[in-house]
Design an enzyme around this catalytic site. Structure first.
Site, PDB file in Angstrom:
ATOM      1  N   GLU A  59      12.585  18.213  27.738  1.00 39.64           N
ATOM      2  CA  GLU A  59      13.248  18.281  27.894  1.00 39.64           C
ATOM      3  C   GLU A  59      13.808  19.403  27.245  1.00 39.64           C
ATOM      4  O   GLU A  59      14.398  19.212  26.376  1.00 39.64           O
ATOM      5  CB  GLU A  59      14.624  17.907  28.501  1.00 39.64           C
ATOM      6  CG  GLU A  59      15.759  18.395  29.176  1.00 39.64           C
ATOM      7  CD  GLU A  59      16.392  16.803  29.803  1.00 39.64           C
ATOM      8  OE1 GLU A  59      17.307  17.209  30.474  1.00 39.64           O
ATOM      9  OE2 GLU A  59      16.118  16.093  29.757  1.00 39.64           O
ATOM     10  N   LYS A 128      16.432  21.009  37.714  1.00 39.35           N
ATOM     11  CA  LYS A 128      15.942  19.803  37.353  1.00 39.35           C
ATOM     12  C   LYS A 128      17.491  19.548  38.618  1.00 39.35           C
ATOM     13  O   LYS A 128      18.671  19.969  38.859  1.00 39.35           O
ATOM     14  CB  LYS A 128      16.642  19.335  36.600  1.00 39.35           C
ATOM     15  CG  LYS A 128      17.475  17.666  35.642  1.00 39.35           C
ATOM     16  CD  LYS A 128      18.220  17.338  34.191  1.00 39.35           C
ATOM     17  CE  LYS A 128      18.426  15.965  34.105  1.00 39.35           C
ATOM     18  NZ  LYS A 128      18.450  16.113  32.714  1.00 39.35           N
ATOM     19  N   CYS A 184      13.448  14.380  33.552  1.00 39.50           N
ATOM     20  CA  CYS A 184      14.388  13.582  32.751  1.00 39.50           C
ATOM     21  C   CYS A 184      15.688  12.075  33.684  1.00 39.50           C
ATOM     22  O   CYS A 184      14.486  11.295  34.151  1.00 39.50           O
ATOM     23  CB  CYS A 184      15.316  13.967  31.672  1.00 39.50           C
ATOM     24  SG  CYS A 184      16.604  12.507  30.174  1.00 39.50           S
TER      25      CYS A 184
END
Length: 679
Positions: A59, A128, A184
């Site tokens: 990330e 994300k 994540c």
């Protein structure tokens, strides 16, 4: 196709539905995108040299994750875009698809993004969705969620690029490859975006992460990744941030894992102080085959899937990828590790015992009958029956065990059978069926009945038939239950005599136990000392003997050998597992077998008392054709009439009421024709 081209195609991992993937942790310089870009390109070049098809980075790998409010600085964000374009340009000379992390400005919003790059082009940008803002995390301070995206494209360097969390990246040259990317925290939520992507067809799930390290957290990551790959029936790549991130308040361990349908294929070391990467070959064809069978998976898809956009990536597979980067067990039914194998044997034994106990209780029958040959299969059945009777509180003397010597029985096995029965303190009996078998040969005018040495199938089956006739009539007489002894491998090959003892019984405790697991099971009983010492000595003697049906008299001192007639059981069990469990094409099964036997013994699945076999591709192809003809065409009618018995493993059973339903008059032509793909 020419022989050379067919050979080249056969030996490529991509021909058989595999795809080489990698997860990388690049040494990071927070706030220095140009240095980070160089490190990403360096690792990608290394992966390219190893024929990797996909490499995933952590990330925000272009900027660093730990730069806090610097994410809102124009100088940094512009530098990130410049560095991104430099990676894109460098990718023209690189083989793999790259997935890298970057903070990007889109529609006056800042998104934490994954960028998918291949051969000088950006194919998609994925923002994300779930931004953690609790405890040590403050991502909502810097970024917008994918939920707040306005546009479905992002403009970068004058080009409109697909943008959104609804992207699935497909590779037309590699059927089965469909990748979805999440970042994540997306994995930490109750319904990760990858779940819906999998229900829409994604088979490869990539996670770019900057999860910091705390004690015990690595175990939780493993649990999450394993569970998600299993539930989604997919490959799951997890690439975590590592050395170089700021340690002002947190630390980073560079944890990386690659899972496939719940199985760990590769895992990195943690706390490395430099860049490193791991790779593995995902079996996309196996994932697709598994999904074909899982009706509940598709029922869920009807309820939960969302419209997804497909993006085609013109990836070209490497032609020289010949060696798999994953372990292929020679003994798929037998765990390689000593502790795992012992645990498996214990569980199999318990299943067999419980199955027989329940059958005895359910029928009200309190006597069992077995034919004891001195071989491994009848031994295992007798051990199971003995423990079942002990647990039910039935006397062992009500286990009526018979040795039934005939025209080909050796003194050695007869002696072993007697000692086993006596030391187990069961009802030990002998009925010599030599005269009965000889009389039948005379009555049907078989040459052997006239004294000629004609040892054909009729000669063998007369003895087997007599044994069955005695056992079933004894069961009638004693109101008992005949316990079967034939194993899964023999049922697969049809290496049983229809309607008699090695095929028919009242309940077969060995029905789902493959031949390669038989010796480990008996060895486990010895190692665990679950029987008295004299019994253990007899079991040791049984373990050293080769597999023989003893239906033909020894010739020149050599006993009949089953594997000399039908081929090596370790190959047949390997073929059975991959054909019945996953439906693989014969050429793929041969490729896997070649990989398994290409190097000296790579697992300890076989019994330690045996020398490790070797098999080249020619032998593999020969015995695979033999197996296919018998399994597909000539032996199903026997399995259609097989007795009840407990299923013992995920490798399946061949019961027509359970795992394997097939017509008895089908041709194996399609499978035999596909063998031509093997050079």
């Amino acid at each position: 196709m020419s022989t050379s081209r067919r050979a080249e195609s056969f030996h490529s991992i991509y021909t058989h539905g595999f795809f080489r993937v990698a997860a990388a942790t690049s040494l990071v310089w927070p706030g220095q995108p140009d240095l980070n870009a160089n490190e990403i390109v360096t690792l990608s070049r290394q992966a390219s040299e190893q024929q990797v098809g996909l490499i995933v980075f952590p990330e925000l790998s272009l900027s660093g994750y730990s730069i806090d409010d610097l994410f809102h600085q124009d100088a940094l964000l512009t530098s990130v875009e410049t560095a991104l374009l430099s990676v894109v340009d460098a990718s023209k000379e690189l083989a793999p698809i790259l997935v890298i992390g970057a903070p990007l400005r889109i529609d006056q919003r800042l998104f934490n993004c994954a960028v998918v790059i291949y051969r000088g082009e950006i194919f998609g940008i994925v923002p994300k969705t779930y931004l953690p803002s609790y405890r040590e995390f403050y991502e909502k301070r810097y970024f917008c969620s994918a939920e707040h995206a306005v546009s479905t494209t992002a403009r970068l360097s004058g080009t409109d690029i697909p943008f959104g969390r609804d992207l699935i990246f497909e590779v037309p040259a590699c059927p089965g490859f469909a990748m979805h990317v999440e970042i994540c925290e997306d994995l930490w939520v109750p319904v990760p975006p990858s779940s819906r992507a999998a229900l829409s067809g994604a088979t490869v799930l990539a996670n770019l992460s900057a999860s910091n390290v705390t004690t015990g957290k690595a175990d939780y990551r493993r649990l999450l990744c394993a569970s998600q790959s299993g539930r989604c029936v997919a490959g799951y790549l997890y690439a975590g941030a590592g050395y170089g991130e700021s340690t002002t308040d947190l630390c980073w361990d560079g944890h990386m894992t690659i899972y496939e349908n719940g199985e760990l294929l590769a895992e990195s070391v943690r706390f490395a102080t430099g860049s490193h990467w791991i790779s593995a070959d995902l079996d996309l064809a196996k994932l697709c085959q598994e999904r074909l069978r899982l009706t509940s998976f598709h029922d869920c898809a009807q309820l939960e899937q969302r419209p997804m956009r497909r993006v085609a990536v013109p990836f070209t597979p490497a032609k020289n990828s010949w060696t798999l980067q994953r372990a292929i067990s020679r003994y798929p039914y037998v765990p390689a590790g000593v502790e795992e194998r012992a645990a498996r044997c214990r569980e199999v034994f318990e299943i067999q015992v419980q199955g027989l106990m329940r059958r005895l209780e359910g029928t009200g029958i309190k006597k069992a009958l077995l034919g004891i040959s001195g071989g491994i299969d009848s031994t295992q059945a007798l051990l199971v029956t003995t423990v079942a009777f002990d647990r039910l509180g039935y006397p062992r003397q009500d286990i009526l065990a018979y040795t039934l010597p005939s025209l080909a029985t050796s003194k050695r096995t007869r002696s072993i059978a007697w000692r086993l029965m006596q030391y187990l303190e069961v009802g030990a009996h002998e009925i010599d069926i030599t005269q009965a078998a000889s009389d039948m040969l005379v009555n049907i005018h078989h040459p052997a009945g006239e004294g000629d040495a004609v040892y054909d199938t009729t000669f063998e089956n007369v003895q087997a038939g007599e044994r069955a006739a005695y056992l079933f009539r004894l069961a009638n007489f004693h109101q008992g239950l005949v316990v079967g002894t034939s194993n899964l491998s023999e049922l697969a090959l049809g290496y049983t005599t229809y309607g008699v003892g090695d095929h028919m019984s009242h309940y077969n405790v060995n029905a789902s136990v493959p031949k390669t697991l038989m010796r480990p099971l008996v060895r486990w009983a010895v190692d665990e000392k679950i029987f008295a010492t004299p019994v253990l000595f007899v079991l040791d003697a049984i373990l050293t003997a080769p597999s023989s049906p003893e239906l033909i008299p020894s010739q020149r001192g050599k006993a009949q050998n089953a594997e000399a007639e039908i081929g090596p059981y370790e190959l047949h069990d390997f073929f059975l597992y991959h054909l019945s469990r996953f439906g693989f094409a014969p050429s793929k099964i041969a490729f896997l077998a070649q990989q398994a036997w290409a190097v000296p013994n790579q697992d300890a699945g076989g019994d330690s008392v045996q020398q490790e076999p070797t098999h080249d591709l020619a032998a593999i192809k020969h015995w695979l054709e033999f197996f296919l003809r018998r399994f597909i065409s000539t032996s199903q009618f026997k399995r259609s009439a097989m007795p009840n018995g407990p299923k013992i493993g995920s490798g399946g059973s061949l019961s027509p009421r359970s795992d394997w339903r097939a017509p008895s008059d089908i041709s194996a032509t399609a499978w035999i024709d596909e063998l031509q793909n093997i050079p």
